[in-house]
Design a protein around this motif. Structure first.
Motif, PDB file in Angstrom:
ATOM      1  N   MET A  20       0.931  -1.155   0.033  1.00 21.58           N
ATOM      2  CA  MET A  20      -0.083   0.150   0.023  1.00 21.58           C
ATOM      3  C   MET A  20       0.871   1.106  -0.002  1.00 21.58           C
ATOM      4  O   MET A  20       1.890   1.266   0.443  1.00 21.58           O
ATOM      5  CB  MET A  20      -0.991   0.192   1.199  1.00 21.58           C
ATOM      6  N   GLY A  21       0.452   2.159  -0.752  1.00 22.69           N
ATOM      7  CA  GLY A  21       1.229   3.315  -0.772  1.00 22.69           C
ATOM      8  C   GLY A  21       1.247   4.135   0.585  1.00 22.69           C
ATOM      9  O   GLY A  21       0.476   4.132   1.383  1.00 22.69           O
ATOM     10  N   GLN A  22       2.083   5.265   0.749  1.00 19.92           N
ATOM     11  CA  GLN A  22       2.169   5.951   1.898  1.00 19.92           C
ATOM     12  C   GLN A  22       1.020   7.124   1.808  1.00 19.92           C
ATOM     13  O   GLN A  22       0.645   7.459   0.651  1.00 19.92           O
ATOM     14  CB  GLN A  22       3.538   6.794   1.961  1.00 19.92           C
ATOM     15  N   ASP A  23       0.541   7.399   3.101  1.00 21.43           N
ATOM     16  CA  ASP A  23      -0.485   8.330   3.036  1.00 21.43           C
ATOM     17  C   ASP A  23       0.032   9.731   2.431  1.00 21.43           C
ATOM     18  O   ASP A  23       1.215  10.186   2.826  1.00 21.43           O
ATOM     19  CB  ASP A  23      -0.850   8.524   4.525  1.00 21.43           C
ATOM     20  N   ARG A  24      -0.799  10.528   1.940  1.00 22.02           N
ATOM     21  CA  ARG A  24      -0.581  11.880   1.485  1.00 22.02           C
ATOM     22  C   ARG A  24      -0.319  12.709   2.712  1.00 22.02           C
ATOM     23  O   ARG A  24      -1.542  12.602   3.448  1.00 22.02           O
ATOM     24  CB  ARG A  24      -1.473  12.106   0.428  1.00 22.02           C
ATOM     25  N   PRO A  25       0.440  13.853   3.004  1.00 17.41           N
ATOM     26  CA  PRO A  25       0.320  14.485   4.124  1.00 17.41           C
ATOM     27  C   PRO A  25      -1.030  15.230   4.144  1.00 17.41           C
ATOM     28  O   PRO A  25      -1.501  15.765   3.255  1.00 17.41           O
ATOM     29  CB  PRO A  25       1.598  15.741   3.775  1.00 17.41           C
ATOM     30  N   ASN A  26      -1.787  15.352   5.088  1.00 17.38           N
ATOM     31  CA  ASN A  26      -2.932  16.056   5.681  1.00 17.38           C
ATOM     32  C   ASN A  26      -4.065  15.596   4.723  1.00 17.38           C
ATOM     33  O   ASN A  26      -5.103  16.281   4.577  1.00 17.38           O
ATOM     34  CB  ASN A  26      -2.565  17.484   5.425  1.00 17.38           C
ATOM     35  N   HIS A  27      -3.739  14.407   3.789  1.00 16.52           N
ATOM     36  CA  HIS A  27      -4.838  13.889   3.057  1.00 16.52           C
ATOM     37  C   HIS A  27      -5.300  14.930   2.035  1.00 16.52           C
ATOM     38  O   HIS A  27      -6.502  14.922   1.626  1.00 16.52           O
ATOM     39  CB  HIS A  27      -5.985  13.308   3.781  1.00 16.52           C
ATOM     40  N   GLN A  28      -4.253  15.751   1.468  1.00 21.67           N
ATOM     41  CA  GLN A  28      -4.439  16.569   0.382  1.00 21.67           C
ATOM     42  C   GLN A  28      -4.963  15.969  -0.937  1.00 21.67           C
ATOM     43  O   GLN A  28      -4.294  14.779  -1.230  1.00 21.67           O
ATOM     44  CB  GLN A  28      -3.318  17.707   0.271  1.00 21.67           C
ATOM     45  N   PRO A  29      -6.076  16.453  -1.562  1.00 16.22           N
ATOM     46  CA  PRO A  29      -6.433  15.736  -2.799  1.00 16.22           C
ATOM     47  C   PRO A  29      -4.981  15.803  -4.028  1.00 16.22           C
ATOM     48  O   PRO A  29      -4.247  16.824  -3.781  1.00 16.22           O
ATOM     49  CB  PRO A  29      -7.433  16.460  -3.598  1.00 16.22           C
ATOM     50  N   LEU A  30      -4.965  14.701  -4.979  1.00 12.27           N
ATOM     51  CA  LEU A  30      -4.157  14.915  -5.954  1.00 12.27           C
ATOM     52  C   LEU A  30      -4.361  16.020  -6.693  1.00 12.27           C
ATOM     53  O   LEU A  30      -5.572  16.705  -6.981  1.00 12.27           O
ATOM     54  CB  LEU A  30      -4.181  13.591  -6.760  1.00 12.27           C
ATOM     55  N   PRO A  31      -3.374  16.543  -7.779  1.00 14.05           N
ATOM     56  CA  PRO A  31      -3.714  17.442  -8.549  1.00 14.05           C
ATOM     57  C   PRO A  31      -4.985  17.337  -9.578  1.00 14.05           C
ATOM     58  O   PRO A  31      -5.187  15.979  -9.686  1.00 14.05           O
ATOM     59  CB  PRO A  31      -2.705  17.610  -9.438  1.00 14.05           C
ATOM     60  N   PHE A  32      -5.374  18.250 -10.144  1.00 12.27           N
ATOM     61  CA  PHE A  32      -6.530  17.780 -11.223  1.00 12.27           C
ATOM     62  C   PHE A  32      -6.055  16.651 -12.482  1.00 12.27           C
ATOM     63  O   PHE A  32      -5.035  16.798 -12.655  1.00 12.27           O
ATOM     64  CB  PHE A  32      -6.973  18.984 -11.870  1.00 12.27           C
ATOM     65  N   PHE A  33      -6.947  15.810 -12.504  1.00 14.34           N
ATOM     66  CA  PHE A  33      -6.582  14.751 -13.333  1.00 14.34           C
ATOM     67  C   PHE A  33      -6.569  15.422 -14.977  1.00 14.34           C
ATOM     68  O   PHE A  33      -7.491  15.694 -15.260  1.00 14.34           O
ATOM     69  CB  PHE A  33      -7.587  13.452 -13.204  1.00 14.34           C
ATOM     70  N   THR A  34      -5.130  15.490 -15.273  1.00 15.41           N
ATOM     71  CA  THR A  34      -4.881  16.110 -16.376  1.00 15.41           C
ATOM     72  C   THR A  34      -4.832  14.968 -17.939  1.00 15.41           C
ATOM     73  O   THR A  34      -4.845  15.445 -18.991  1.00 15.41           O
ATOM     74  CB  THR A  34      -3.416  16.806 -16.575  1.00 15.41           C
ATOM     75  N   ALA A  53     -11.381   1.932 -13.429  1.00  5.88           N
ATOM     76  CA  ALA A  53     -10.108   2.647 -13.141  1.00  5.88           C
ATOM     77  C   ALA A  53      -9.944   3.058 -11.414  1.00  5.88           C
ATOM     78  O   ALA A  53      -8.737   2.806 -11.141  1.00  5.88           O
ATOM     79  CB  ALA A  53     -10.117   4.018 -13.936  1.00  5.88           C
ATOM     80  N   ILE A  54     -11.095   3.211 -10.910  1.00  6.48           N
ATOM     81  CA  ILE A  54     -10.938   3.479  -9.490  1.00  6.48           C
ATOM     82  C   ILE A  54     -10.651   2.431  -8.885  1.00  6.48           C
ATOM     83  O   ILE A  54      -9.568   2.418  -7.958  1.00  6.48           O
ATOM     84  CB  ILE A  54     -12.110   4.107  -9.013  1.00  6.48           C
ATOM     85  N   LEU A  55     -11.360   1.144  -8.845  1.00  7.24           N
ATOM     86  CA  LEU A  55     -11.068   0.070  -8.101  1.00  7.24           C
ATOM     87  C   LEU A  55      -9.668  -0.523  -8.360  1.00  7.24           C
ATOM     88  O   LEU A  55      -9.023  -1.205  -7.514  1.00  7.24           O
ATOM     89  CB  LEU A  55     -12.290  -0.950  -8.308  1.00  7.24           C
ATOM     90  N   SER A  56      -9.184  -0.191  -9.604  1.00  8.75           N
ATOM     91  CA  SER A  56      -7.865  -0.935  -9.875  1.00  8.75           C
ATOM     92  C   SER A  56      -6.759  -0.023  -9.360  1.00  8.75           C
ATOM     93  O   SER A  56      -5.599  -0.354  -9.323  1.00  8.75           O
ATOM     94  CB  SER A  56      -7.718  -1.033 -11.453  1.00  8.75           C
ATOM     95  N   GLY A  57      -7.278   1.090  -8.976  1.00  4.97           N
ATOM     96  CA  GLY A  57      -5.775   2.318  -8.613  1.00  4.97           C
ATOM     97  C   GLY A  57      -5.445   3.148  -9.527  1.00  4.97           C
ATOM     98  O   GLY A  57      -4.365   3.982  -9.431  1.00  4.97           O
ATOM     99  N   ASP A  58      -5.776   3.031 -10.887  1.00  9.38           N
ATOM    100  CA  ASP A  58      -5.571   4.132 -12.005  1.00  9.38           C
ATOM    101  C   ASP A  58      -5.927   4.986 -11.646  1.00  9.38           C
ATOM    102  O   ASP A  58      -5.153   6.195 -11.935  1.00  9.38           O
ATOM    103  CB  ASP A  58      -6.013   3.402 -13.214  1.00  9.38           C
ATOM    104  N   LEU A  59      -6.916   5.411 -10.886  1.00  8.16           N
ATOM    105  CA  LEU A  59      -7.516   6.854 -10.489  1.00  8.16           C
ATOM    106  C   LEU A  59      -7.405   6.469  -9.130  1.00  8.16           C
ATOM    107  O   LEU A  59      -8.236   6.237  -8.197  1.00  8.16           O
ATOM    108  CB  LEU A  59      -8.973   7.122 -10.995  1.00  8.16           C
ATOM    109  N   PRO A  60      -6.416   7.059  -8.418  1.00 12.41           N
ATOM    110  CA  PRO A  60      -6.056   6.928  -6.935  1.00 12.41           C
ATOM    111  C   PRO A  60      -7.189   7.805  -6.220  1.00 12.41           C
ATOM    112  O   PRO A  60      -7.735   8.800  -6.571  1.00 12.41           O
ATOM    113  CB  PRO A  60      -4.787   7.327  -6.516  1.00 12.41           C
ATOM    114  N   GLU A  61      -7.229   7.312  -4.854  1.00 14.15           N
ATOM    115  CA  GLU A  61      -8.221   8.233  -4.042  1.00 14.15           C
ATOM    116  C   GLU A  61      -7.633   9.628  -3.957  1.00 14.15           C
ATOM    117  O   GLU A  61      -6.405   9.953  -3.769  1.00 14.15           O
ATOM    118  CB  GLU A  61      -8.208   7.565  -2.437  1.00 14.15           C
TER     119      GLU A  61
END
Length: 527
Positions: free
Chosen positions: A1-15, A43-51
């Motif tokens: 499992m990947g590391q948690d992002r600091p403060n659970h900030q959202p990833l940048p806009f999906f480009t 894509a979400i369940l496979s992790g291609d679009l991460p949380e």
């Protein structure tokens, strides 16, 4: 499992291009919004679009995919109802996977590759909603949950006392018949009784036309394996029995859906399909159809048989509820009109007596019975002998008809109670379809309310039902639900309907202006 992002900030806009995950096929019959939601779901369940990934705005994605904005709205709505995405004011639409799913990913890393492929294979064969009913069953085991989903007889209609008396009187003298092996095609005494009862209903069969099964679903599987190759087409009604949809998909069939109305399958539309397609068989529930409760009209039954003869296509008639009728006389089976041997008739004692007995039967031409009997023995040597013997004894002692009469009275009383509760507790604007037999009530929700959203809301009120889209092969049914009235206690029917009404009003309060007025609940008679 990947590391948690600091403060659970959202990833940048999906480009990247969403079209990498969504490939629209405009001619395959599945609505475009459903194709989009399924692609994004994978894509979400496979992790291609991460949380935390921020999805494109509706207008931008509609432009990218060349569809209307409403199509994107509906796709996002599907994903939101599954808890996979979430809208935030000022931040847009974000991917929201559950912690449970993330933990599953962690454990999957250590699984062998053949196990990792099972989930994908299941979704491809059975469809993305294959687990919904098992999840409902798990919820039903919790005592505080009222289930209007379970399509089985209630505990007080399971004939325990009758079975106990039969076992006490006869088991020791009939131990070989009841506890030993029996012929693959079934206990002879039971096959004779089944044939005799079918002749009373107008079906001209004899003992050699009967094959006893371990449930009617086994019959669907046997016929499907015998007649189908992967990629073959089959015709079903829309909506239709979920178990049949899952079985045919598991066998690799391509399913053609024919709409129904209050006279059953639209055979005029079927005729158009048969003029240009060659399905291997037609599957129908012409009497007290599951889920709608519709009885196919006599005219359409005759036209259906004519089409089957003209195009040389067999018909599978599934008649689980034919003897659970509320009028003075039971509708005749479709097979009673069949003079060419084109109808393969399935029925079961699960709804009439008890599902735990696991006894059903197929009535068909002798060559089909012989071939399927040989085929059946490769899957199970024989259907459980004691269940067959018990039913044979119930019929011999003339106890089955008395039990059925009690069941009809019980279920009709419960249906009336459910209809009265709907009138009392549900907001107006819906449409109810009262059946004249069977154990299910079909309901169209008010306005644009979706059954999946209502089920999620009703779960907070500790009540469950089955959503209509599970019975559809055309991507429809979102605004329908099926309520089963046989299994719950009478007090739970009223309370369950009351709780669903609370959930409905809560949904409507979020979406409907306070001054909007609904039309009355409409009852559509089933003929």
């Amino acid at each position: 499992m990947g590391q948690d992002r600091p403060n659970h900030q959202p990833l940048p806009f999906f480009t990247a291009s969403i079209s990498a995950f969504v490939r629209l096929e405009r001619a395959n019959g599945t609505p475009l919004y459903r194709q989009i939601s399924l692609g994004l779901r994978e894509a979400i369940l496979s992790g291609d679009l991460p949380e935390g990934t921020r999805l494109p705005p509706e207008r931008a994605l509609a432009q990218e995919l060349g569809v209307n904005r409403t199509t994107i709205m509906n796709a996002y709505h599907d994903l939101s109802s599954e808890g996979l995405i979430e809208g935030h004011v000022g931040r847009g639409t974000l991917v929201k996977r559950s912690n449970l799913q993330l933990e599953d990913d962690y454990f999957e890393q250590s699984l062998p590759s053949w196990l990792l492929g099972l989930s994908a294979n299941e979704d491809a064969l059975l469809g993305p909603d294959a687990r919904v009913l098992s999840e409902l069953s798990s919820m039903e085991e919790r005592q505080e949950i009222i289930s209007l989903a379970q399509g089985t007889p209630p505990p007080d209609m399971l004939p325990a006392e009758l079975i106990q008396s039969i076992l006490a009187d006869n088991l020791t003298t009939a131990r070989q018949s009841a506890l030993g092996y029996c012929p693959v095609d079934g206990l002879l005494s039971l096959r004779r009784s089944i044939a005799a009862r079918m002749r009373q209903r107008g079906v001209q069969v004899d003992v050699q036309n009967i094959l006893v099964l371990s449930g009617s679903t086994q019959g669907l599987g046997l016929i499907g394996r015998f007649l189908l190759s992967p990629g073959d087409e089959v015709v079903v009604e829309v909506p239709t029995y979920l178990g049949a949809i899952q079985m045919f998909r598991a066998l690799g069939a391509r399913i053609i859906g024919i709409p129904t109305d209050n006279e059953g399958m639209r055979v005029d539309l079927l005729e158009t399909v048969l003029a240009r397609r060659q399905p291997r068989f037609i599957y129908t529930l012409p009497t007290f159809q599951n889920p709608t409760g519709v009885v196919m009209s006599l005219e359409r039954r005759r036209r259906l048989l004519q089409l089957a003869k003209r195009h040389q296509i067999p018909i599978i008639e599934d008649d689980a509820y034919g003897e659970i009728y509320f009028n003075d006389k039971a509708p005749q089976p479709l097979k009673a009109l069949d003079t060419y041997g084109n109808v393969l008739y399935l029925s079961t004692y699960s709804k009439m007596l008890a599902p735990g007995l696991r006894v059903a039967w197929l009535a068909a031409p002798v060559p089909m019975i012989e071939r399927l009997g040989l085929y059946k023995q490769t899957f199970d040597l024989n259907t459980n002998a004691i269940g067959q013997w018990i039913i044979s004894e119930l019929i011999r002692r003339e106890l089955l008809d008395a039990h059925l009469q009690l069941a009809r009275q019980c279920y009709q009383r419960k249906l009336t109670l459910m209809l009265e509760a709907i009138e009392t507790y549900w907001p107006t604007g819906g449409r109810v379809y009262p059946p004249t037999g069977g154990i299910h009530l079909w309901y169209r929700l008010p306005g644009d309310m979706r059954a999946r959203n209502l089920l999620r809301e009703a779960a907070h009120e500790r009540v469950v039902f089955v959503i209509g889209e599970l019975f559809h092969v055309d991507g429809g049914g979102h605004h329908y639900l099926r309520l089963s009235f046989a299994s719950p206690e009478e007090k739970h029917i009223t309370e369950g309907i009351r709780r669903i009404g609370i959930a409905m009003r809560r949904l409507m309060a979020r979406r409907t202006p306070s001054d909007e007025r609904d039309s009355p609940v409409e009852r559509i008679p089933i003929v």
